[in-house]
Motif scaffolding. Structure first.
Motif: not given
Length: 78
Positions: A43-44, A59-78
């Motif tokens: 949505k963003e 840990s589930l890692v999502m590889d994310v992009t927006k325009g030319e930028k890329s990110f990794e978002i990690t969701l980790r089970k504690s």
């Protein structure tokens, strides 16, 4: 609460987690949190280009992009 197998199907379809056992594990570990995060990111204006598990499958890692930028978002089970 949604059935774990329905959530696993959604993780497979929406986050492109190909391996059924990993999609089921994501559903068991994170319930629908990963799906809600992915929906918010879309949505963003972000694109989810891939997912992977790391750290002995905690840990589930999502590889994310927006325009030319890329990110990794990690969701980790504690």
């Amino acid at each position: 609460m949604t059935d774990v197998f329905e959530l696993a199907r959604r993780y497979h379809d929406e986050l492109n987690i190909k391996e059924p056992s990993l999609a089921t594990m994501a559903a068991e570990f994170f319930d629908d949190l990963g799906l809600k995060i992915a929906d918010f990111l879309r949505k963003e204006g972000y694109n989810i280009v891939g997912t992977k598990f790391i750290d002995y499958d905690k840990s589930l890692v999502m590889d994310v992009t927006k325009g030319e930028k890329s990110f990794e978002i990690t969701l980790r089970k504690s």
